[in-house]
Design a protein around this motif. Structure first.
Motif, PDB file in Angstrom:
ATOM      1  N   PRO A  42     132.731  63.288  53.768  1.00  0.00           N
ATOM      2  CA  PRO A  42     132.433  63.919  52.472  1.00  0.00           C
ATOM      3  C   PRO A  42     131.433  63.082  51.676  1.00  0.00           C
ATOM      4  CG  PRO A  42     134.605  62.889  52.436  1.00  0.00           C
ATOM      5  CD  PRO A  42     134.135  62.811  53.852  1.00  0.00           C
ATOM      6  N   VAL A  43     130.570  63.774  50.928  1.00  0.00           N
ATOM      7  CA  VAL A  43     129.559  63.091  50.118  1.00  0.00           C
ATOM      8  C   VAL A  43     130.057  63.039  48.673  1.00  0.00           C
ATOM      9  CG1 VAL A  43     127.172  63.087  49.341  1.00  0.00           C
ATOM     10  CG2 VAL A  43     127.721  63.899  51.634  1.00  0.00           C
ATOM     11  N   LYS A  44     130.569  61.887  48.267  1.00  0.00           N
ATOM     12  CA  LYS A  44     131.035  61.705  46.897  1.00  0.00           C
ATOM     13  C   LYS A  44     130.467  60.440  46.267  1.00  0.00           C
ATOM     14  CE  LYS A  44     135.502  64.014  47.731  1.00  0.00           C
ATOM     15  NZ  LYS A  44     136.979  63.852  47.713  1.00  0.00           N
ATOM     16  N   THR A  45     129.887  59.577  47.087  1.00  0.00           N
ATOM     17  CA  THR A  45     129.433  58.273  46.629  1.00  0.00           C
ATOM     18  C   THR A  45     127.983  58.319  46.177  1.00  0.00           C
ATOM     19  OG1 THR A  45     130.872  57.316  48.315  1.00  0.00           O
ATOM     20  CG2 THR A  45     129.302  55.838  47.270  1.00  0.00           C
ATOM     21  N   PRO A  46     127.612  57.701  45.064  1.00  0.00           N
ATOM     22  CA  PRO A  46     126.202  57.603  44.681  1.00  0.00           C
ATOM     23  C   PRO A  46     125.404  56.900  45.775  1.00  0.00           C
ATOM     24  CG  PRO A  46     127.629  56.947  42.870  1.00  0.00           C
ATOM     25  CD  PRO A  46     128.504  57.096  44.062  1.00  0.00           C
ATOM     26  N   ALA A  47     124.116  57.203  45.849  1.00  0.00           N
ATOM     27  CA  ALA A  47     123.268  56.639  46.906  1.00  0.00           C
ATOM     28  C   ALA A  47     123.291  55.115  46.889  1.00  0.00           C
ATOM     29  CB  ALA A  47     121.845  57.152  46.739  1.00  0.00           C
ATOM     30  N   LYS A  48     123.498  54.524  45.739  1.00  0.00           N
ATOM     31  CA  LYS A  48     123.524  53.069  45.618  1.00  0.00           C
ATOM     32  C   LYS A  48     124.602  52.455  46.506  1.00  0.00           C
ATOM     33  CE  LYS A  48     123.853  49.493  42.038  1.00  0.00           C
ATOM     34  NZ  LYS A  48     123.960  49.251  40.574  1.00  0.00           N
ATOM     35  N   TYR A  49     125.703  53.208  46.730  1.00  0.00           N
ATOM     36  CA  TYR A  49     126.817  52.687  47.529  1.00  0.00           C
ATOM     37  C   TYR A  49     127.020  53.461  48.834  1.00  0.00           C
ATOM     38  CZ  TYR A  49     127.870  50.694  42.946  1.00  0.00           C
ATOM     39  OH  TYR A  49     127.780  50.033  41.751  1.00  0.00           O
ATOM     40  N   ASP A  50     126.275  54.529  49.033  1.00  0.00           N
ATOM     41  CA  ASP A  50     126.465  55.395  50.202  1.00  0.00           C
ATOM     42  C   ASP A  50     125.773  54.779  51.422  1.00  0.00           C
ATOM     43  OD1 ASP A  50     126.714  57.387  52.076  1.00  0.00           O
ATOM     44  OD2 ASP A  50     125.900  58.977  50.819  1.00  0.00           O
ATOM     45  N   PRO A  51     126.512  54.454  52.485  1.00  0.00           N
ATOM     46  CA  PRO A  51     125.888  53.851  53.677  1.00  0.00           C
ATOM     47  C   PRO A  51     125.027  54.825  54.468  1.00  0.00           C
ATOM     48  CG  PRO A  51     128.208  54.281  54.081  1.00  0.00           C
ATOM     49  CD  PRO A  51     127.976  54.571  52.634  1.00  0.00           C
ATOM     50  N   ASN A  52     125.072  56.122  54.106  1.00  0.00           N
ATOM     51  CA  ASN A  52     124.250  57.119  54.787  1.00  0.00           C
ATOM     52  C   ASN A  52     123.076  57.568  53.919  1.00  0.00           C
ATOM     53  OD1 ASN A  52     125.975  57.157  57.053  1.00  0.00           O
ATOM     54  ND2 ASN A  52     127.351  58.585  56.012  1.00  0.00           N
ATOM     55  N   ALA A  53     122.733  56.742  52.930  1.00  0.00           N
ATOM     56  CA  ALA A  53     121.647  57.108  52.014  1.00  0.00           C
ATOM     57  C   ALA A  53     120.821  55.876  51.665  1.00  0.00           C
ATOM     58  CB  ALA A  53     122.202  57.742  50.741  1.00  0.00           C
ATOM     59  N   VAL A  54     119.538  56.107  51.401  1.00  0.00           N
ATOM     60  CA  VAL A  54     118.641  55.078  50.877  1.00  0.00           C
ATOM     61  C   VAL A  54     118.366  55.416  49.424  1.00  0.00           C
ATOM     62  CG1 VAL A  54     116.364  54.005  51.048  1.00  0.00           C
ATOM     63  CG2 VAL A  54     117.573  54.699  53.136  1.00  0.00           C
ATOM     64  N   GLU A  55     118.607  54.464  48.532  1.00  0.00           N
ATOM     65  CA  GLU A  55     118.324  54.684  47.120  1.00  0.00           C
ATOM     66  C   GLU A  55     116.852  54.387  46.845  1.00  0.00           C
ATOM     67  OE1 GLU A  55     120.418  53.709  42.868  1.00  0.00           O
ATOM     68  OE2 GLU A  55     120.083  52.018  44.228  1.00  0.00           O
ATOM     69  N   LEU A  56     116.195  55.264  46.067  1.00  0.00           N
ATOM     70  CA  LEU A  56     114.774  55.128  45.767  1.00  0.00           C
ATOM     71  C   LEU A  56     114.582  54.872  44.281  1.00  0.00           C
ATOM     72  CD1 LEU A  56     113.541  58.164  47.918  1.00  0.00           C
ATOM     73  CD2 LEU A  56     113.668  55.753  48.595  1.00  0.00           C
TER      74      LEU A  56
ATOM     75  N   GLU B 256     122.954  46.907  47.439  1.00  0.00           N
ATOM     76  CA  GLU B 256     124.260  46.565  46.863  1.00  0.00           C
ATOM     77  C   GLU B 256     125.137  45.919  47.942  1.00  0.00           C
ATOM     78  OE1 GLU B 256     126.749  46.308  43.592  1.00  0.00           O
ATOM     79  OE2 GLU B 256     124.704  47.082  43.665  1.00  0.00           O
ATOM     80  N   ASP B 257     125.861  44.850  47.566  1.00  0.00           N
ATOM     81  CA  ASP B 257     126.649  44.081  48.540  1.00  0.00           C
ATOM     82  C   ASP B 257     127.644  44.944  49.303  1.00  0.00           C
ATOM     83  OD1 ASP B 257     125.292  41.822  47.840  1.00  0.00           O
ATOM     84  OD2 ASP B 257     126.844  41.039  46.484  1.00  0.00           O
ATOM     85  N   ALA B 258     128.334  45.837  48.590  1.00  0.00           N
ATOM     86  CA  ALA B 258     129.352  46.664  49.240  1.00  0.00           C
ATOM     87  C   ALA B 258     128.738  47.561  50.312  1.00  0.00           C
ATOM     88  CB  ALA B 258     130.069  47.510  48.194  1.00  0.00           C
ATOM     89  N   LYS B 259     127.517  47.962  50.117  1.00  0.00           N
ATOM     90  CA  LYS B 259     126.820  48.829  51.070  1.00  0.00           C
ATOM     91  C   LYS B 259     126.256  48.013  52.238  1.00  0.00           C
ATOM     92  CE  LYS B 259     122.941  52.132  50.889  1.00  0.00           C
ATOM     93  NZ  LYS B 259     122.060  52.845  49.944  1.00  0.00           N
ATOM     94  N   ALA B 260     125.674  46.864  51.924  1.00  0.00           N
ATOM     95  CA  ALA B 260     125.068  46.035  52.967  1.00  0.00           C
ATOM     96  C   ALA B 260     126.111  45.395  53.865  1.00  0.00           C
ATOM     97  CB  ALA B 260     124.201  44.954  52.319  1.00  0.00           C
ATOM     98  N   ALA B 261     127.334  45.239  53.375  1.00  0.00           N
ATOM     99  CA  ALA B 261     128.371  44.564  54.153  1.00  0.00           C
ATOM    100  C   ALA B 261     128.675  45.290  55.459  1.00  0.00           C
ATOM    101  CB  ALA B 261     129.645  44.428  53.316  1.00  0.00           C
ATOM    102  N   GLY B 262     128.472  46.604  55.480  1.00  0.00           N
ATOM    103  CA  GLY B 262     128.754  47.365  56.700  1.00  0.00           C
ATOM    104  C   GLY B 262     127.672  47.247  57.750  1.00  0.00           C
TER     105      GLY B 262
ATOM    106  N   ASP C 279     116.085  50.517  48.632  1.00  0.00           N
ATOM    107  CA  ASP C 279     116.995  49.472  49.104  1.00  0.00           C
ATOM    108  C   ASP C 279     117.138  49.426  50.631  1.00  0.00           C
ATOM    109  OD1 ASP C 279     118.501  51.724  49.602  1.00  0.00           O
ATOM    110  OD2 ASP C 279     120.318  51.027  48.588  1.00  0.00           O
ATOM    111  N   GLY C 280     116.213  50.091  51.359  1.00  0.00           N
ATOM    112  CA  GLY C 280     116.365  50.049  52.813  1.00  0.00           C
ATOM    113  C   GLY C 280     115.164  50.567  53.571  1.00  0.00           C
ATOM    114  N   THR C 281     115.318  50.596  54.891  1.00  0.00           N
ATOM    115  CA  THR C 281     114.300  51.105  55.809  1.00  0.00           C
ATOM    116  C   THR C 281     114.926  52.203  56.660  1.00  0.00           C
ATOM    117  OG1 THR C 281     113.151  48.987  55.933  1.00  0.00           O
ATOM    118  CG2 THR C 281     112.756  50.529  57.720  1.00  0.00           C
TER     119      THR C 281
END
Length: 307
Positions: A195-209, A155-161, A136-138
């Motif tokens: 803190p890391v609690k969010t799945p990668a799908k919603y985590d702005p510091n992660a790329v989901e593969l 995911e919209d919530a992640k891309a919004a930032g 979902d990213g580069t």
């Protein structure tokens, strides 16, 4: 020098290091081809093995824990086509593979390279700058900062930032996981104070593969960042650099009286005993067949010169 050339790649050992060059065969993984040639110093190795099979064999390097940032960042999760420390060997080259493995083992014995972990990376990591698009990213990395940009599948919530820029000195850890079964993979950066609690799908510091062809290339980004983070086995900075007050106290303290020099004869005897022990070890290696007569003679001459 020991060398084996296969469609899967070429390994050359010169006594001090192994040069690993990926082949051009279609079965060579994308990560290996992108990573390119690797120079692995002998002191980074814990061992080497060769496994024979009916259709093909495998040469495998075992690196010391903490020596390679790629292995650390991926946690041993690289699959065979992408693992740069494996070489597929054709049946008619089994004898050559055994010879290469024996040469590396002999060098490890002669140089007395320990197999235990290290407290500093012995390989440099992938070349930078790096830019990889997958999932979902580069992820872009220039050596100082990571920039994460999102695509239309994010995911919209992640891309919004919007895009994220993470300075290396704010990153405390990095991890790469491949997708497995129904579980998606990820490239995740742990940022200081977050803190890391969010799945990668919603985590702005992660790329989901999602298990596509370019997913393994995200491991190169992870390794390039990992090699620039403090080594996990290194002494903490506070232990290496004493506080200012402690430094002042040390500077103000009177110097300790110089210790009396040890008798020269005792030092010479200790060195002589150590060399004698080394000669006995070489003799045992020759009797066990680890060293050839020529190798034993050369090593013995080197020890006698020091005596």
């Amino acid at each position: 020098m020991a060398e084996i050339i296969q469609k899967d790649g070429t390994w050359v050992f010169d006594g001090d290091a192994l040069r690993l060059t990926p082949g051009r065969d279609k079965n060579v993984g994308l990560l290996r081809r992108t990573l390119g040639e690797l120079l692995v110093p002998l002191r980074a190795l814990a061992g080497i093995s060769f496994e024979q099979g009916k259709k093909s064999g495998r040469l495998r390097l075992r690196l010391r824990d903490g020596a390679c940032p790629l292995l650390h960042a991926t946690g041993g999760r690289l699959t065979e086509p992408h693992d740069p420390y494996q070489l597929v060997v054709e049946p008619d080259r089994y004898g050559v593979a055994e010879y290469v493995a024996d040469e590396v083992r002999n060098a490890l014995l002669l140089d007395q390279v320990p197999a235990g972990p290290v407290d500093a990376y012995l390989l440099p990591g992938p070349s930078i700058p790096l830019s990889v698009s997958a999932g979902d990213g580069t992820a872009n990395f220039d050596g100082e900062r990571v920039r994460l940009e999102w695509n239309w599948k994010t995911e919209d919530a992640k891309a919004a930032g919007g895009a994220r820029t993470l300075p290396v000195d704010e990153i405390t850890a990095v991890e790469w996981y491949p997708s497995a079964g129904l579980e998606n993979g990820r490239l995740r950066f742990t940022v200081r104070g977050v803190p890391v609690k969010t799945p990668a799908k919603y985590d702005p510091n992660a790329v989901e593969l999602w298990g596509f062809r370019k997913d393994p290339l995200m491991a190169l980004v992870a390794a390039a960042v990992q090699v620039r983070l403090p080594h996990p086995a290194a002494a903490p900075e506070s232990a290496v650099r004493p506080p200012t007050e402690a430094l002042r106290a040390v500077a103000a303290a009177p110097p300790d009286p110089a210790p009396a020099p040890a008798p020269a004869s005792a030092s010479a005897e200790d060195g002589h005993d150590a060399l004698l022990r080394r000669l006995r070890e070489l003799g045992e290696l020759r009797r066990e067949g680890v060293l050839t007569e020529e190798e034993f003679t050369l090593a013995k001459q080197a020890v006698l010169k020091r005596m």
